[in-house]
Scaffold this active site. Structure first.
Site, PDB file in Angstrom:
ATOM      1  N   LEU A  70      58.060   5.759   4.380  1.00  0.00           N
ATOM      2  CA  LEU A  70      57.945   4.839   3.245  1.00  0.00           C
ATOM      3  C   LEU A  70      59.054   3.796   3.221  1.00  0.00           C
ATOM      4  CD1 LEU A  70      56.951   7.335   0.401  1.00  0.00           C
ATOM      5  CD2 LEU A  70      55.462   6.017   1.938  1.00  0.00           C
ATOM      6  N   HIS A  91      55.580   0.058   0.467  1.00  0.00           N
ATOM      7  CA  HIS A  91      54.809   1.180  -0.088  1.00  0.00           C
ATOM      8  C   HIS A  91      55.150   1.396  -1.560  1.00  0.00           C
ATOM      9  CE1 HIS A  91      55.017   2.596   4.283  1.00  0.00           C
ATOM     10  NE2 HIS A  91      53.721   2.508   4.059  1.00  0.00           N
ATOM     11  N   ARG A 151      48.024  -5.982   0.647  1.00  0.00           N
ATOM     12  CA  ARG A 151      47.311  -7.064   1.334  1.00  0.00           C
ATOM     13  C   ARG A 151      47.968  -7.389   2.672  1.00  0.00           C
ATOM     14  NH1 ARG A 151      46.576  -9.365  -4.044  1.00  0.00           N
ATOM     15  NH2 ARG A 151      48.237 -10.834  -3.610  1.00  0.00           N
ATOM     16  N   VAL A 153      55.185  -7.308   0.736  1.00  0.00           N
ATOM     17  CA  VAL A 153      56.641  -7.271   0.527  1.00  0.00           C
ATOM     18  C   VAL A 153      57.315  -7.577   1.865  1.00  0.00           C
ATOM     19  CG1 VAL A 153      58.609  -5.846  -0.147  1.00  0.00           C
ATOM     20  CG2 VAL A 153      56.416  -5.601  -1.339  1.00  0.00           C
TER      21      VAL A 153
END
Ligand code: AMP
Length: 287
Positions: free
Chosen positions: A34, A38, A150, A178
């Site tokens: 992660l 995430h 996305r 991000v």
């Protein structure tokens, strides 16, 4: 306190109990390792109305082809649990392969159309593997809001389609990409990059910015937009799979003069690492 659930039946019971208490369940499927991308999905689930958030961690063998990075994919469960705890994830579901795909497992989900181009041309069967595991996760979770990044633009579009087509009681939500401060999209696979490769990886976002700038200046011709992106990408990356403009919902490549928002998507290799990224021209801020 984040609950760790290992068995599908326990996960289903947890989700059922949360709904029985009146909660809206938010589902964040991941393969672990992660990062902040995430964790942004957890917040997006809450924004979309979830009052209990479950994050799943499963490196799904069905979505890796022979020769892909299944064996070396980073597995960092202890760190992942600490990260989930830090953002208030209510439960983590991290099943073993054998409990997701017991002997005799015989079902696969396959989509047409939305999966055919871009990633579909270079990773045949990948999306079927993703669709199959996500259908299982939707089945176990039950009514929920499920959040996907996305960053994996086509995956998100495909899963939205699947939930719609199969009448699944799941609201599929897409969350923005991000990035690192220098623009590289966060990815669990970025750990594969050597220091020189890490520098060269900026070629992708440089290409997306070049196309975004041309679009902002009024350019609408797909060939011009793709070649604005392709130049920088080709300059830094070892090999390009595609640099392509496609429709936003259906992910069908488009040629000619654009009307309305379209996604510009890139997939390219640096050494043994494959990176993907995209920007929705006419919608997203400059990456
Ligand atoms: P993965 O663990 O790579 O399968 O990704 C799990 C989920 O996180 C998917 O919905 C991805 O699209 C999303 N995700 C991965 N990287 C990012 C990022 N940089 N920004 C936003 N979402 C991301």
């Amino acid at each position: 306190m984040t609950s760790l659930l290992r068995e599908p039946a326990a996960f289903r019971a947890w989700c059922d109990a949360a709904r029985a208490e009146g909660h809206r369940v938010g589902l964040v499927p991941t393969m672990g390792a992660l990062h902040a991308g995430h964790l942004s999905l957890v917040e997006a689930a809450r924004t979309a109305g979830a009052t209990r958030v479950v994050l799943t961690i499963f490196v799904n063998p069905l979505q890796f082809a022979a020769g892909d990075d299944l064996a070396r994919y980073p597995r960092t469960l202890d760190d992942d649990l600490a990260a989930c705890e830090s953002v208030g994830v209510d439960a983590v579901f991290a099943p073993e392969i054998a409990s997701m795909y017991p002997a005799g497992f015989s079902t696969g989900i396959a989509l047409t159309g939305v999966t055919e181009h871009l990633e579909g041309e270079f990773r045949p069967d990948h999306f079927d593997g993703v669709a199959t595991v996500v259908a299982k996760l939707f089945g176990l979770t039950g009514p929920c809001v499920a959040v996907f990044g996305r960053k994996d633009y086509q995956q998100h579009a495909m899963l939205r389609r699947m939930a719609l087509d199969l009448d699944m009681p799941v609201e599929v939500v897409g969350a923005p990409i991000v990035r690192e401060p220098d623009g590289l999209a966060l990815s669990s696979r970025n750990v594969y990059l050597s220091a020189p490769e890490r520098r060269r990886s900026l070629a992708i976002v440089t290409g997306l910015r070049a196309a975004w700038d041309r679009y902002a200046a009024g350019e609408r011709d797909t060939t011009a937009l793709e070649s604005a992106a392709r130049g920088p990408v080709a300059g830094g990356m070892d090999r390009i799979d595609y640099v392509r403009v496609a429709t936003v919902g259906g992910v069908v490549p488009v040629e000619g003069v654009l009307e309305g928002p379209h996604v510009l998507a890139v997939a390219a290799h640096l050494g043994t690492t494959r990176l993907i990224d995209n920007v929705v021209l006419g919608h997203d801020p400059r990456p």
